[in-house]
Design a protein around this motif. Sequence first.
Motif, mmCIF file in Angstrom:
data_model
loop_
_atom_site.group_PDB
_atom_site.id
_atom_site.type_symbol
_atom_site.label_atom_id
_atom_site.label_comp_id
_atom_site.label_asym_id
_atom_site.label_seq_id
_atom_site.Cartn_x
_atom_site.Cartn_y
_atom_site.Cartn_z
ATOM 1 N N GLU A 1 35.842 4.599 60.699
ATOM 2 C CA GLU A 1 36.170 4.378 59.226
ATOM 3 C C GLU A 1 36.808 5.559 58.733
ATOM 4 O O GLU A 1 37.641 5.679 57.688
ATOM 5 N N ARG A 2 36.141 6.880 59.016
ATOM 6 C CA ARG A 2 37.062 8.284 58.735
ATOM 7 C C ARG A 2 38.414 8.272 59.014
ATOM 8 O O ARG A 2 39.171 8.778 58.191
ATOM 9 N N THR A 3 38.686 7.848 60.112
ATOM 10 C CA THR A 3 40.118 7.681 60.622
ATOM 11 C C THR A 3 41.016 6.988 59.779
ATOM 12 O O THR A 3 41.989 7.006 59.318
ATOM 13 N N GLN A 4 40.410 5.560 59.407
ATOM 14 C CA GLN A 4 41.239 4.823 58.415
ATOM 15 C C GLN A 4 41.129 5.452 57.097
ATOM 16 O O GLN A 4 42.194 5.251 56.576
ATOM 17 N N ALA A 5 40.201 6.185 56.601
ATOM 18 C CA ALA A 5 40.248 6.677 55.487
ATOM 19 C C ALA A 5 41.252 7.805 55.418
ATOM 20 O O ALA A 5 42.110 8.080 54.594
ATOM 21 N N ALA A 6 41.569 8.516 56.524
ATOM 22 C CA ALA A 6 42.477 9.425 56.779
ATOM 23 C C ALA A 6 43.727 9.231 56.762
ATOM 24 O O ALA A 6 44.805 9.630 56.034
ATOM 25 N N LEU A 7 44.021 7.872 57.210
ATOM 26 C CA LEU A 7 45.307 7.151 57.202
ATOM 27 C C LEU A 7 45.651 6.774 55.999
ATOM 28 O O LEU A 7 46.883 6.940 55.274
ATOM 29 N N GLU B 1 48.848 8.099 53.562
ATOM 30 C CA GLU B 1 49.812 7.233 52.564
ATOM 31 C C GLU B 1 50.057 7.475 51.476
ATOM 32 O O GLU B 1 51.019 7.141 50.816
ATOM 33 N N LYS B 2 48.935 8.178 50.914
ATOM 34 C CA LYS B 2 48.847 8.280 49.247
ATOM 35 C C LYS B 2 49.429 9.612 49.166
ATOM 36 O O LYS B 2 49.512 10.191 47.974
ATOM 37 N N GLY B 3 49.804 10.547 50.178
ATOM 38 C CA GLY B 3 49.987 11.659 49.822
ATOM 39 C C GLY B 3 49.253 12.796 49.875
ATOM 40 O O GLY B 3 49.265 13.969 49.357
ATOM 41 N N GLU B 4 47.882 12.485 49.991
ATOM 42 C CA GLU B 4 46.721 13.239 49.703
ATOM 43 C C GLU B 4 46.585 13.903 51.161
ATOM 44 O O GLU B 4 45.406 13.560 51.958
ATOM 45 N N ARG B 5 47.052 14.939 51.589
ATOM 46 C CA ARG B 5 46.833 15.713 52.806
ATOM 47 C C ARG B 5 45.620 16.282 52.872
ATOM 48 O O ARG B 5 44.959 16.136 54.103
ATOM 49 N N GLN B 6 44.893 16.903 52.007
ATOM 50 C CA GLN B 6 43.653 17.729 52.144
ATOM 51 C C GLN B 6 42.543 16.572 52.538
ATOM 52 O O GLN B 6 41.609 16.727 53.189
ATOM 53 N N ALA B 7 42.708 15.484 51.658
ATOM 54 C CA ALA B 7 41.763 14.460 51.898
ATOM 55 C C ALA B 7 41.776 13.865 53.177
ATOM 56 O O ALA B 7 40.793 13.573 53.725
ATOM 57 N N ALA B 8 43.124 13.742 53.563
ATOM 58 C CA ALA B 8 43.291 13.271 55.093
ATOM 59 C C ALA B 8 42.639 14.292 56.238
ATOM 60 O O ALA B 8 41.879 13.708 57.002
ATOM 61 N N LEU B 9 42.793 15.580 55.980
ATOM 62 C CA LEU B 9 42.350 16.627 56.968
ATOM 63 C C LEU B 9 40.968 16.570 56.893
ATOM 64 O O LEU B 9 40.325 16.657 57.766
ATOM 65 N N ASP B 10 40.227 16.439 55.600
ATOM 66 C CA ASP B 10 38.737 16.477 55.535
ATOM 67 C C ASP B 10 38.202 15.070 56.234
ATOM 68 O O ASP B 10 37.177 15.294 56.986
ATOM 69 N N ALA B 11 38.785 14.147 55.998
ATOM 70 C CA ALA B 11 38.178 12.762 56.912
ATOM 71 C C ALA B 11 38.379 12.859 58.209
ATOM 72 O O ALA B 11 37.686 12.468 58.918
ATOM 73 N N LEU B 12 39.697 13.508 58.762
ATOM 74 C CA LEU B 12 39.960 13.786 60.167
ATOM 75 C C LEU B 12 38.820 14.687 60.710
ATOM 76 O O LEU B 12 38.084 14.579 61.894
ATOM 77 N N ALA B 13 38.563 15.752 60.051
ATOM 78 C CA ALA B 13 37.597 16.840 60.585
ATOM 79 C C ALA B 13 36.210 16.074 60.685
ATOM 80 O O ALA B 13 35.433 16.178 61.848
ATOM 81 N N ALA B 14 35.831 15.160 59.736
ATOM 82 C CA ALA B 14 34.658 14.496 59.778
ATOM 83 C C ALA B 14 34.455 13.481 60.943
ATOM 84 O O ALA B 14 33.401 13.449 61.521
ATOM 85 N N ALA C 1 46.846 14.329 65.134
ATOM 86 C CA ALA C 1 47.335 14.321 63.714
ATOM 87 C C ALA C 1 46.899 15.364 62.771
ATOM 88 O O ALA C 1 47.873 15.628 61.787
ATOM 89 N N ALA C 2 45.698 15.923 62.963
ATOM 90 C CA ALA C 2 45.464 17.121 62.118
ATOM 91 C C ALA C 2 46.470 18.110 62.133
ATOM 92 O O ALA C 2 47.027 18.709 61.175
ATOM 93 N N ARG C 3 46.958 18.353 63.291
ATOM 94 C CA ARG C 3 47.833 19.456 63.473
ATOM 95 C C ARG C 3 49.228 19.093 62.911
ATOM 96 O O ARG C 3 49.791 20.188 62.452
ATOM 97 N N LEU C 4 49.554 18.081 63.009
ATOM 98 C CA LEU C 4 50.794 17.468 62.495
ATOM 99 C C LEU C 4 50.720 17.514 60.963
ATOM 100 O O LEU C 4 51.803 17.776 60.426
ATOM 101 N N ILE C 5 49.834 17.236 60.389
ATOM 102 C CA ILE C 5 49.606 17.268 59.041
ATOM 103 C C ILE C 5 49.482 18.769 58.639
ATOM 104 O O ILE C 5 50.281 19.091 57.558
ATOM 105 N N LYS D 1 53.862 17.384 58.965
ATOM 106 C CA LYS D 1 54.865 16.348 59.581
ATOM 107 C C LYS D 1 54.030 15.259 59.304
ATOM 108 O O LYS D 1 53.185 14.668 60.411
ATOM 109 N N ASP D 2 53.995 14.506 57.949
ATOM 110 C CA ASP D 2 53.212 13.554 57.787
ATOM 111 C C ASP D 2 53.518 12.220 58.353
ATOM 112 O O ASP D 2 52.843 11.556 58.506
ATOM 113 N N LYS D 3 54.860 12.223 58.249
ATOM 114 C CA LYS D 3 55.239 10.671 59.080
ATOM 115 C C LYS D 3 54.845 10.779 60.585
ATOM 116 O O LYS D 3 54.286 9.668 60.934
#
Length: 334
Positions: free
Chosen positions: A74-80, A84-97, A182-186, A190-192
């Motif tokens: 679920e956290r992976t899906q949340a990161a994705l 997609e919304k351009g919320e990079r920090q939120a994506a990184l937080d979700a990936l860390a979780a 994915a976290a490294r790329l963010i 390199k969001d795409k």
Amino acid sequence: MTDNANRPAARLRRALAGGVAALALGFGLAAMADEAPAADPRAGAVRQGVNDAAQGRVDAASETLIQEAVDALERTQAALDALEKGERQAALDALAAATGKLETVIARDPKLALAPVDVQLLRIEFPGDAETVEAYGEQIDDLTDEGRYQEARALIRDFGSELVVRTVNLPLATYPDALLEAARLIHEGKDKEALAALESALSAQVIVDQAIPLPPLRAELMIRQAQKLLEEGEGKAAQGDRDAAAKAPTAAEYLAAARRELKLAQAFGYGRKSDYKELHEALDELEEKVAAHKDAGGLFKAMADKFAALRDRLLGAARDEGRPDADKGDDKAE
């Protein structure tokens, strides 16, 4: 099973939808019940047994779900979604979780290769009697013999009569690394590429199917129903209602229906020819005893033993204390 476990990633759900009829487990098993024609009074006699077999397998599979892995998915899906919304920090937080959840799973069982995150119940039902199935099987054989494998593949995809308990798993050898990548790329902006990495991780989940072949299960249940009728005395179930007694199936009719199911099971290739040869021979003897109104208790016991042997071939050693049960059959008819 947790509510979370009932909600796999939407992309995965779409990937699983092709070729088979699927039900979310939250709807229960009633709609998955054996679908004998409504006018056939034998339908009710086998429906509960089919449901019990399916529910037992679903419950067993659900007990293997790992909540931390479900949370990681679920956290992976949340990161994705965040990326997609351009919320990079939120994506990184979700990936860390998500990564932390998976680290917990791996620390608890370092040898674990697959972490179950979802259980689904599906049905494959090819319509037709044994003769229709045999003819269709011959067509598949002809295509295969001619090297027309893709045409054969299209025909064989839904060639069967079974319920399928499908377990969805995260591959622990690759999934955590994919999240770190994915976290490294963010971090590198390199969001795409990060989105592509997350999409790839979600699509790389491992599917494990356990099939419950329906024809042999229905045959066994029908023979048990015939035995029950004979032990209780045919017609007693109608409680003196002559009209109901006239409409109720007889033990002989249940045995005849069981034979049709055995022929269907053999036509689909569930088990070995030798298994069905012995079952048909035992059924011949059983029908003779029933027609002659002779005691058939010993023959019913012999039939039960033969069905147990068939289940062992189809399922391994799983029996659930003698209740008709099923798993995926890897042996093909000879």
